[in-house]
Design a protein around this motif. Structure first.
Motif, PDB file in Angstrom:
ATOM      1  N   LEU A 126      31.288  35.567  29.615  1.00 46.01           N
ATOM      2  CA  LEU A 126      31.875  34.223  29.655  1.00 46.01           C
ATOM      3  C   LEU A 126      32.973  34.069  28.600  1.00 46.01           C
ATOM      4  O   LEU A 126      33.985  33.421  28.850  1.00 46.01           O
ATOM      5  CB  LEU A 126      30.798  33.158  29.458  1.00 46.01           C
ATOM      6  CG  LEU A 126      29.862  32.949  30.655  1.00 46.01           C
ATOM      7  CD1 LEU A 126      28.771  31.941  30.299  1.00 46.01           C
ATOM      8  CD2 LEU A 126      30.629  32.483  31.865  1.00 46.01           C
ATOM      9  N   GLY A 127      32.775  34.651  27.450  1.00 47.09           N
ATOM     10  CA  GLY A 127      33.803  34.598  26.416  1.00 47.09           C
ATOM     11  C   GLY A 127      35.075  35.288  26.863  1.00 47.09           C
ATOM     12  O   GLY A 127      36.186  34.815  26.584  1.00 47.09           O
ATOM     13  N   VAL A 128      34.939  36.416  27.556  1.00 48.59           N
ATOM     14  CA  VAL A 128      36.107  37.141  28.046  1.00 48.59           C
ATOM     15  C   VAL A 128      36.785  36.349  29.160  1.00 48.59           C
ATOM     16  O   VAL A 128      38.011  36.210  29.194  1.00 48.59           O
ATOM     17  CB  VAL A 128      35.710  38.556  28.535  1.00 48.59           C
ATOM     18  CG1 VAL A 128      36.848  39.212  29.294  1.00 48.59           C
ATOM     19  CG2 VAL A 128      35.263  39.419  27.366  1.00 48.59           C
ATOM     20  N   LEU A 129      36.003  35.821  30.112  1.00 43.00           N
ATOM     21  CA  LEU A 129      36.578  35.099  31.235  1.00 43.00           C
ATOM     22  C   LEU A 129      37.235  33.784  30.828  1.00 43.00           C
ATOM     23  O   LEU A 129      38.155  33.328  31.489  1.00 43.00           O
ATOM     24  CB  LEU A 129      35.503  34.835  32.299  1.00 43.00           C
ATOM     25  CG  LEU A 129      34.967  36.079  33.023  1.00 43.00           C
ATOM     26  CD1 LEU A 129      33.880  35.689  33.998  1.00 43.00           C
ATOM     27  CD2 LEU A 129      36.083  36.825  33.722  1.00 43.00           C
ATOM     28  N   LYS A 130      36.791  33.183  29.750  1.00 42.35           N
ATOM     29  CA  LYS A 130      37.363  31.920  29.280  1.00 42.35           C
ATOM     30  C   LYS A 130      38.602  32.116  28.414  1.00 42.35           C
ATOM     31  O   LYS A 130      39.283  31.155  28.092  1.00 42.35           O
ATOM     32  CB  LYS A 130      36.325  31.124  28.478  1.00 42.35           C
ATOM     33  CG  LYS A 130      35.222  30.544  29.338  1.00 42.35           C
ATOM     34  CD  LYS A 130      34.266  29.741  28.488  1.00 42.35           C
ATOM     35  CE  LYS A 130      33.127  29.159  29.298  1.00 42.35           C
ATOM     36  NZ  LYS A 130      32.197  28.394  28.453  1.00 42.35           N
ATOM     37  N   ASP A 131      38.906  33.344  28.059  1.00 44.81           N
ATOM     38  CA  ASP A 131      40.068  33.617  27.215  1.00 44.81           C
ATOM     39  C   ASP A 131      41.352  33.284  27.972  1.00 44.81           C
ATOM     40  O   ASP A 131      41.514  33.619  29.149  1.00 44.81           O
ATOM     41  CB  ASP A 131      40.065  35.083  26.790  1.00 44.81           C
ATOM     42  CG  ASP A 131      41.134  35.398  25.762  1.00 44.81           C
ATOM     43  OD1 ASP A 131      41.530  34.481  25.018  1.00 44.81           O
ATOM     44  OD2 ASP A 131      41.582  36.561  25.724  1.00 44.81           O
ATOM     45  N   PHE A 132      42.293  32.603  27.314  1.00 47.94           N
ATOM     46  CA  PHE A 132      43.525  32.164  27.971  1.00 47.94           C
ATOM     47  C   PHE A 132      44.382  33.337  28.427  1.00 47.94           C
ATOM     48  O   PHE A 132      45.118  33.248  29.401  1.00 47.94           O
ATOM     49  CB  PHE A 132      44.330  31.224  27.052  1.00 47.94           C
ATOM     50  CG  PHE A 132      44.932  31.906  25.861  1.00 47.94           C
ATOM     51  CD1 PHE A 132      46.223  32.396  25.916  1.00 47.94           C
ATOM     52  CD2 PHE A 132      44.212  32.050  24.684  1.00 47.94           C
ATOM     53  CE1 PHE A 132      46.792  33.010  24.819  1.00 47.94           C
ATOM     54  CE2 PHE A 132      44.779  32.676  23.590  1.00 47.94           C
ATOM     55  CZ  PHE A 132      46.073  33.160  23.653  1.00 47.94           C
ATOM     56  N   ARG A 133      44.319  34.463  27.736  1.00 46.01           N
ATOM     57  CA  ARG A 133      45.107  35.629  28.134  1.00 46.01           C
ATOM     58  C   ARG A 133      44.593  36.221  29.448  1.00 46.01           C
ATOM     59  O   ARG A 133      45.377  36.655  30.290  1.00 46.01           O
ATOM     60  CB  ARG A 133      45.083  36.682  27.033  1.00 46.01           C
ATOM     61  CG  ARG A 133      45.835  36.222  25.778  1.00 46.01           C
ATOM     62  CD  ARG A 133      45.636  37.184  24.659  1.00 46.01           C
ATOM     63  NE  ARG A 133      44.249  37.013  24.174  1.00 46.01           N
ATOM     64  CZ  ARG A 133      43.787  37.447  23.027  1.00 46.01           C
ATOM     65  NH1 ARG A 133      44.578  38.121  22.223  1.00 46.01           N
ATOM     66  NH2 ARG A 133      42.545  37.233  22.667  1.00 46.01           N
ATOM     67  N   VAL A 134      43.282  36.220  29.629  1.00 47.91           N
ATOM     68  CA  VAL A 134      42.700  36.740  30.872  1.00 47.91           C
ATOM     69  C   VAL A 134      43.046  35.799  32.031  1.00 47.91           C
ATOM     70  O   VAL A 134      43.436  36.248  33.108  1.00 47.91           O
ATOM     71  CB  VAL A 134      41.171  36.899  30.745  1.00 47.91           C
ATOM     72  CG1 VAL A 134      40.542  37.284  32.075  1.00 47.91           C
ATOM     73  CG2 VAL A 134      40.839  37.940  29.682  1.00 47.91           C
ATOM     74  N   ILE A 135      42.924  34.496  31.805  1.00 47.58           N
ATOM     75  CA  ILE A 135      43.242  33.522  32.854  1.00 47.58           C
ATOM     76  C   ILE A 135      44.722  33.617  33.227  1.00 47.58           C
ATOM     77  O   ILE A 135      45.074  33.621  34.410  1.00 47.58           O
ATOM     78  CB  ILE A 135      42.866  32.098  32.387  1.00 47.58           C
ATOM     79  CG1 ILE A 135      41.349  32.000  32.221  1.00 47.58           C
ATOM     80  CG2 ILE A 135      43.375  31.058  33.372  1.00 47.58           C
ATOM     81  CD1 ILE A 135      40.883  30.715  31.566  1.00 47.58           C
ATOM     82  N   ILE A 161      20.203  40.402  28.509  1.00 46.47           N
ATOM     83  CA  ILE A 161      21.071  39.825  29.536  1.00 46.47           C
ATOM     84  C   ILE A 161      21.793  38.604  28.998  1.00 46.47           C
ATOM     85  O   ILE A 161      22.972  38.378  29.313  1.00 46.47           O
ATOM     86  CB  ILE A 161      20.235  39.484  30.787  1.00 46.47           C
ATOM     87  CG1 ILE A 161      19.733  40.780  31.433  1.00 46.47           C
ATOM     88  CG2 ILE A 161      21.061  38.714  31.799  1.00 46.47           C
ATOM     89  CD1 ILE A 161      18.831  40.567  32.630  1.00 46.47           C
ATOM     90  N   LYS A 162      21.146  37.818  28.173  1.00 49.18           N
ATOM     91  CA  LYS A 162      21.778  36.619  27.622  1.00 49.18           C
ATOM     92  C   LYS A 162      22.968  36.983  26.742  1.00 49.18           C
ATOM     93  O   LYS A 162      23.985  36.292  26.741  1.00 49.18           O
ATOM     94  CB  LYS A 162      20.766  35.805  26.810  1.00 49.18           C
ATOM     95  CG  LYS A 162      19.727  35.126  27.678  1.00 49.18           C
ATOM     96  CD  LYS A 162      18.811  34.272  26.850  1.00 49.18           C
ATOM     97  CE  LYS A 162      17.781  33.591  27.736  1.00 49.18           C
ATOM     98  NZ  LYS A 162      16.881  32.725  26.995  1.00 49.18           N
ATOM     99  N   GLU A 163      22.863  38.062  26.023  1.00 47.35           N
ATOM    100  CA  GLU A 163      23.980  38.501  25.185  1.00 47.35           C
ATOM    101  C   GLU A 163      25.151  38.993  26.042  1.00 47.35           C
ATOM    102  O   GLU A 163      26.310  38.735  25.725  1.00 47.35           O
ATOM    103  CB  GLU A 163      23.511  39.598  24.232  1.00 47.35           C
ATOM    104  CG  GLU A 163      22.526  39.108  23.188  1.00 47.35           C
ATOM    105  CD  GLU A 163      21.937  40.239  22.359  1.00 47.35           C
ATOM    106  OE1 GLU A 163      22.134  41.430  22.719  1.00 47.35           O
ATOM    107  OE2 GLU A 163      21.286  39.932  21.363  1.00 47.35           O
ATOM    108  N   TYR A 164      24.837  39.696  27.138  1.00 51.09           N
ATOM    109  CA  TYR A 164      25.888  40.140  28.056  1.00 51.09           C
ATOM    110  C   TYR A 164      26.608  38.952  28.686  1.00 51.09           C
ATOM    111  O   TYR A 164      27.825  38.956  28.803  1.00 51.09           O
ATOM    112  CB  TYR A 164      25.310  41.023  29.170  1.00 51.09           C
ATOM    113  CG  TYR A 164      25.042  42.457  28.747  1.00 51.09           C
ATOM    114  CD1 TYR A 164      26.064  43.258  28.257  1.00 51.09           C
ATOM    115  CD2 TYR A 164      23.767  43.001  28.868  1.00 51.09           C
ATOM    116  CE1 TYR A 164      25.821  44.569  27.882  1.00 51.09           C
ATOM    117  CE2 TYR A 164      23.512  44.310  28.500  1.00 51.09           C
ATOM    118  CZ  TYR A 164      24.539  45.094  28.010  1.00 51.09           C
ATOM    119  OH  TYR A 164      24.297  46.385  27.638  1.00 51.09           O
TER     120      TYR A 164
END
Length: 75
Positions: free
Chosen positions: A11-20, A3-6
């Motif tokens: 979080l890495g995906v959600l923090k990406d500037f392109r996603v935001i 779960i920690k790896e997921y």
């Protein structure tokens, strides 16, 4: 994967500037589409022309006098 790896990947995906940026643009597009679909044009206000106000109704005394004169003229 644990779960920690997921969580770190999520979080890495959600923090990406392109996603935001994509989320912000999509929110604006959805808000604009809602505005367009629910827009109702206000009815036009009636335009008052200058000097076209209705004249006050003649007084009863004046109408009697005019009526009397008219009947006198007819005779």
């Amino acid at each position: 994967m644990a779960i920690k790896e997921y969580l770190s990947v999520i979080l890495g995906v959600l923090k990406d500037f392109r996603v935001i940026g994509t989320v912000i643009v999509m929110i604006l597009v959805i808000q604009f589409a809602k505005f367009v679909t629910t827009y109702k044009k206000k009815p036009p206000k009636p335009k008052n022309k200058k000097g076209t106000k209705a004249e006050p109704a003649p007084k009863k005394e004046e109408t009697k006098a005019e009526g009397g004169e008219a009947s006198a003229e007819e005779k």
